[in-house]
Structures are given as C-alpha cells and as structure tokens.
Design an enzyme around this catalytic site. Structure first.
Site, short mmCIF file in Angstrom:
data_model
loop_
_atom_site.label_atom_id
_atom_site.label_comp_id
_atom_site.label_asym_id
_atom_site.label_seq_id
_atom_site.Cartn_x
_atom_site.Cartn_y
_atom_site.Cartn_z
N LYS A 1 25.02 -7.70 -2.64
CA LYS A 1 26.45 -7.96 -2.78
C LYS A 1 27.26 -7.15 -1.77
CE LYS A 1 26.68 -6.83 -7.16
NZ LYS A 1 27.24 -6.67 -8.54
N ARG B 1 0.81 -1.23 0.00
CA ARG B 1 0.00 0.00 0.00
C ARG B 1 0.83 1.27 0.00
NH1 ARG B 1 -3.24 -1.40 5.19
NH2 ARG B 1 -1.21 -2.32 5.58
#
Length: 211
Positions: free
Chosen positions: A39, A11
């Site tokens: 990463k 939402r």
C-alpha cells in the site's frame, strides 16, 4: 529476531530462522506480500514499526544495494545482511569458508577458484573480501566459461585479463571451488564439477547438489 526479506528466499530465510530458534531466540517473519508495503509503506516505516515491538535484531534481504546499512540509521537493533542487491552476502561467504574448512580440514595454503557470473553475484564480492583476510595460498579471483556479462562484470570489479582462467585447465590443481550461476551458489572441495559453456551447471550437478 525479525526476518525481513524483500526478496524471495528459501534456504537463507529458513536457515536464519532455524539458527535463531536453536539459540532459543523468539523469531518473527515479515511477509512483504501481505504487508502494508503493497500500500506504499516505505522501508523506513516498516523498520520503525517493527522496532517499536521490541525487536533486538533484524535479518534483512533487499533488492537495493546498501539497504541494510541504511536501516542502521532507523533502529538501534542489530542488523544482519542476508543479501543486498548486487552488493554483498556476508553470511554466505562465511558459510563457504566453513564448508572449505569442514571438507579440507584447513584453510591455510588452499588454492581456491571462484567460477560464474561476475556481474550479478553478491556472494562473489563477499567471498573475495573474506578469503583475502584468511591464510589462503592462492585465489583465482574469477574463472568463467563464457559467462553472460562477464566482460562488463570484470570491468566493474577491475579485474585484468590474467584473472580469467579456463576452469577445465585449472580444476586439477584447485582445492576449493566456489561456483555461481545467475540464481544460485554452492561450494565444494572437489574439482570435478561439470559446467556448460554458458557457465550454468549440468543436469548431473543439479541432481547431486539440489540447486
């Protein structure tokens, strides 16, 4: 406008994206699951990289309290807090106030109760800050029905025992009710919400409000 959400959201993220587009802004959505964050890229690296693309505003949701404030040190773009940890959710509080005014026709003189999980609700904190600045007649700071972690949350918010009320005894005199569970929040001008003794909504509540 770039939506940078480090927590899952439906939402809030879509609401910000829709609002930006209706105001003719170009939008970007940053997906953590497919980004270099996986990463080891830091929050600062992420913000500075996106800022270099000419972003004017960031809408940020993060699991760490204070993250949006920290981001202001790394960019000149405007920052909108879409929820940070257990800290705040300012735009949801604004929406709650708007909803009260829309349904009741006014804010002045209203009696409002906030019901639910004290410890985890960032919306509760924002609502307390906002409603105290508005001409609300009475705010029952927190009402709960055997909510989990309620005592710990009360201690953190420095609330006294007098602040805890039985919702069922007070509902008839309330004109606004903000109800919070562990994972959702909604507001209605009615006083007939059915709550379980755990503080979570019943099946009829889910069916009516879709939470």
């Amino acid at each position: 406008v770039c939506n940078v959400f480090f927590e899952d959201s439906t939402r809030t993220r879509l609401s910000f994206e829709t609002a930006a587009k209706r105001l003719s802004a170009d939008t970007m959505n940053f997906a953590v699951s497919s980004s270099s964050v996986n990463k080891g890229e830091s929050l600062r690296d992420t913000i500075e990289t996106i800022s270099a693309m000419g972003v004017d505003a960031f809408v940020i949701r993060h699991k760490s309290s204070g993250a949006p404030q920290m981001v202001t040190r790394w960019t000149t773009a405007s920052i909108v807090n879409a929820g940070d940890g257990l800290h705040e959710h300012p735009t949801q509080a604004l929406l709650d106030a708007f909803t009260m005014r829309q349904h009741k026709g006014r804010l002045a003189g209203l009696k409002v109760a906030i019901v639910g999980d004290l410890l985890h609700s960032r919306v509760l904190r924002s609502n307390l800050l906002l409603l105290r600045k508005l001409p609300i007649q009475e705010i029952e700071q927190v009402a709960f029905i055997e909510g989990r972690n309620a005592e710990q949350g009360a201690e953190r918010l420095r609330l006294s025992a007098a602040d805890f009320l039985d919702y069922r005894e007070r509902s008839k005199s309330l004109e606004g009710l903000a109800a919070y569970t562990l994972s959702s929040a909604t507001l209605t001008g009615r006083g007939e919400l059915e709550l379980l003794t755990t503080g979570l909504a019943t099946a009829s509540f889910f069916g009516t409000w879709g939470l």
